[in-house]
Design a protein around this motif. Structure first.
Motif, PDB file in Angstrom:
ATOM      1  N   CYS A   9       0.860  -1.084   0.055  1.00 32.66           N
ATOM      2  CA  CYS A   9      -0.015  -0.105   0.088  1.00 32.66           C
ATOM      3  C   CYS A   9       0.877   1.191   0.055  1.00 32.66           C
ATOM      4  O   CYS A   9       1.972   1.262   0.293  1.00 32.66           O
ATOM      5  CB  CYS A   9      -0.815   0.045   1.293  1.00 32.66           C
ATOM      6  N   ARG A  10       0.143   2.505  -0.373  1.00 36.36           N
ATOM      7  CA  ARG A  10       1.138   3.749  -0.316  1.00 36.36           C
ATOM      8  C   ARG A  10       1.071   4.525   1.077  1.00 36.36           C
ATOM      9  O   ARG A  10       1.810   5.442   1.252  1.00 36.36           O
ATOM     10  CB  ARG A  10       0.873   4.540  -1.523  1.00 36.36           C
ATOM     11  N   ASN A  11      -0.310   4.212   1.674  1.00 38.67           N
ATOM     12  CA  ASN A  11      -0.411   4.904   2.706  1.00 38.67           C
ATOM     13  C   ASN A  11      -0.387   4.199   4.207  1.00 38.67           C
ATOM     14  O   ASN A  11      -1.101   3.296   4.292  1.00 38.67           O
ATOM     15  CB  ASN A  11      -1.759   5.760   2.838  1.00 38.67           C
ATOM     16  N   GLU A  12       0.928   4.535   5.012  1.00 41.22           N
ATOM     17  CA  GLU A  12       1.319   3.691   5.960  1.00 41.22           C
ATOM     18  C   GLU A  12       0.142   3.706   6.886  1.00 41.22           C
ATOM     19  O   GLU A  12      -0.090   2.461   7.419  1.00 41.22           O
ATOM     20  CB  GLU A  12       2.578   4.146   6.573  1.00 41.22           C
ATOM     21  N   MET A  25       2.513   3.249  -6.420  1.00 40.65           N
ATOM     22  CA  MET A  25       2.265   2.923  -7.903  1.00 40.65           C
ATOM     23  C   MET A  25       2.699   3.725  -8.968  1.00 40.65           C
ATOM     24  O   MET A  25       2.863   3.705 -10.004  1.00 40.65           O
ATOM     25  CB  MET A  25       1.188   1.858  -8.050  1.00 40.65           C
ATOM     26  N   ALA A  26       2.610   5.187  -8.273  1.00 40.71           N
ATOM     27  CA  ALA A  26       2.770   6.212  -9.324  1.00 40.71           C
ATOM     28  C   ALA A  26       4.499   6.655  -9.317  1.00 40.71           C
ATOM     29  O   ALA A  26       4.882   7.517  -9.706  1.00 40.71           O
ATOM     30  CB  ALA A  26       2.111   7.482  -8.750  1.00 40.71           C
ATOM     31  N   ALA A  44      10.689   4.290  -8.934  1.00 42.04           N
ATOM     32  CA  ALA A  44      11.659   4.031  -7.880  1.00 42.04           C
ATOM     33  C   ALA A  44      11.102   3.309  -6.520  1.00 42.04           C
ATOM     34  O   ALA A  44      11.578   2.467  -6.259  1.00 42.04           O
ATOM     35  CB  ALA A  44      12.230   5.537  -7.502  1.00 42.04           C
ATOM     36  N   SER A  45       9.915   3.679  -6.471  1.00 41.98           N
ATOM     37  CA  SER A  45       9.304   2.989  -5.112  1.00 41.98           C
ATOM     38  C   SER A  45       8.835   1.643  -5.258  1.00 41.98           C
ATOM     39  O   SER A  45       9.225   0.839  -4.668  1.00 41.98           O
ATOM     40  CB  SER A  45       8.112   3.857  -4.903  1.00 41.98           C
ATOM     41  N   ILE A  46       8.407   1.317  -6.706  1.00 39.06           N
ATOM     42  CA  ILE A  46       8.073   0.101  -6.880  1.00 39.06           C
ATOM     43  C   ILE A  46       9.590  -0.787  -7.148  1.00 39.06           C
ATOM     44  O   ILE A  46       9.362  -1.878  -6.597  1.00 39.06           O
ATOM     45  CB  ILE A  46       7.684  -0.186  -8.477  1.00 39.06           C
ATOM     46  N   ARG A  47      10.655  -0.155  -7.455  1.00 35.23           N
ATOM     47  CA  ARG A  47      11.820  -1.030  -7.416  1.00 35.23           C
ATOM     48  C   ARG A  47      12.207  -1.322  -6.235  1.00 35.23           C
ATOM     49  O   ARG A  47      12.888  -2.478  -5.833  1.00 35.23           O
ATOM     50  CB  ARG A  47      12.889  -0.165  -8.384  1.00 35.23           C
ATOM     51  N   GLY A 105       2.786   0.497 -13.691  1.00 35.43           N
ATOM     52  CA  GLY A 105       3.318   0.094 -12.245  1.00 35.43           C
ATOM     53  C   GLY A 105       2.983  -1.516 -11.991  1.00 35.43           C
ATOM     54  O   GLY A 105       4.076  -2.009 -11.699  1.00 35.43           O
ATOM     55  N   SER A 106       1.727  -2.002 -12.281  1.00 30.29           N
ATOM     56  CA  SER A 106       1.690  -3.342 -12.286  1.00 30.29           C
ATOM     57  C   SER A 106       2.520  -4.142 -13.255  1.00 30.29           C
ATOM     58  O   SER A 106       3.025  -5.184 -12.793  1.00 30.29           O
ATOM     59  CB  SER A 106       0.195  -3.667 -12.694  1.00 30.29           C
TER      60      SER A 106
END
Ligand SMILES: NC(=O)c1ccc[n+]([C@@H]2O[C@H](COP(=O)([O-])OP(=O)(O)OC[C@H]3O[C@@H](n4cnc5c(N)ncnc54)[C@H](OP(=O)(O)O)[C@@H]3O)[C@@H](O)[C@H]2O)c1
Length: 323
Positions: free
Chosen positions: A67-70, A96-97, A100-103, A147-148
């Protein structure tokens, strides 16, 4: 017509639709146990992602809530643990936007997890403005599609190591309205086309990936979950809040009904012969007209790999498929 007549018509129509949905919704029948299995669900803090994570946890899986929101994610985790008494539910953050975060997320999973049996690419958004992300990608296309794709490609080695394993791409029947080309893959095509394009992208990705994975025991499916009462309509300007507040409860499926096709494709034994296919109501369906162009499938694959800088993994998959 009097107000009373309007109200009674509304109630009657709502009742008729609810009865129709109850009668036509197919339920995933299997009771597959998931003890010892690991599942990643993106967008797991609400709607379909939350409900399907709850079901996986009930069946004993290790469930990773991506998820993006902790805060929202931790709240979802605590609720799932308290309802299922399965302590093996963890939060890992991913936006997912952001490529770098996905990596970062994928490299954390590859380092910390011994296996990955099921990947549910569920995170998605309804309508977003005409904006581009720090990666130079159209934001809705990135959240719902690019992202997916990147996440799946980065987790492929672990999925192969854990096979038989499955990838589920949550698409939509709105992919029928798509008008996707190489030229507009990364452009804002307007509110009514951008979302369908992102969902057609997922279907084409599923078809191509299944071809490349033919010799492996990793299978991949796309699906339309139905029209469901979730938060997805919240950011549709003006009508969004009207739909959510006044209509969704009465006219749409519940989340329990909405996750049935996800459960079916993720868990039903023997489905591997349908790898690459699209599902609705717990059944394989004929590919939408917009997804029948195999040349488009190849073109979109190549352009996507270029845009998300994933050509190396793509080439490796193509070589493996030829062996
Ligand atoms: N509901 C329907 O009728 C319907 C029909 C067809 C297909 N679908 C698809 O079903 C999937 C699930 O949607 P839903 O209906 O359950 O809606 P939802 O309740 O709004 O869930 C969407 C999830 O995606 C997450 N998400 C959004 N943007 C993200 C980002 N940048 N990074 C990481 N996560 C992000 C959301 O997180 P936040 O809470 O932080 O925003 C939320 O957890 C979507 O792919 C949607 O397109 C839904």
């Amino acid at each position: 017509m009097s107000l009373l007549a309007y109200l009674s018509s509304f109630v009657l129509i709502a009742l008729a639709i609810k009865v129709y949905l109850k009668v036509t919704t197919r339920w995933c029948q299997n009771k597959v146990c998931l003890v010892g299995k690991t599942v990643v669900v993106t967008g797991a803090n609400s709607g379909l992602g939350y409900e399907v994570s709850l079901e996986f946890a009930k069946r004993g899986a290790r469930v990773i809530l991506a998820c993006r929101n902790e805060d929202k994610a931790k709240q979802a985790r605590d609720q799932i643990i308290s309802e299922t008494q399965n302590p093996n539910v963890v939060v890992k953050l991913v936006n997912m936007a952001s490529l770098a975060s996905i990596r970062n997320f994928a490299s954390d999973i590859l380092k910390s997890e011994k296996r990955l049996d099921i990947l549910i690419n569920n995170a998605g958004t309804g309508i977003l403005r005409n904006e581009f992300t720090e990666d130079g990608l159209q934001v809705l296309m990135q959240v719902n599609y690019f992202g997916s794709v990147l996440l799946t490609m980065l987790l492929m080695d672990l999925l192969e190591k854990s096979s038989p394993s499955r990838i589920i791409n949550v698409s939509s029947i709105l992919a029928k309205q798509a008008n996707l080309t190489k030229g507009n893959l990364n452009t804002y095509t307007g509110m009514s086309v951008c979302y369908p394009n992102s969902k057609l992208g997922l279907i084409l990705f599923t078809m191509k990936l299944a071809k490349l994975l033919k010799t492996s025991s990793v299978s991949v499916y796309s699906l339309h979950p139905g029209v469901i009462d979730t938060n997805i309509f919240n950011n549709v300007p003006i009508v969004g809040s009207i739909i959510t507040q006044y209509f969704a409860k009465y006219f749409f499926k519940t989340v329990e009904e909405g996750i049935q096709t996800i459960l079916h494709t993720a868990l039903t034994p023997g489905l591997e012969i349908y790898s690459g296919k699209h599902f609705e109501e717990c059944d394989v369906v004929e590919t939408y007209k917009t997804a029948r162009d195999l040349e488009l499938m190849e073109t979109i694959w190549k352009e996507t790999m270029r845009l998300i800088k994933c050509e190396e993994i793509s080439e490796k998959l193509q070589l493996d498929a030829k062996r």
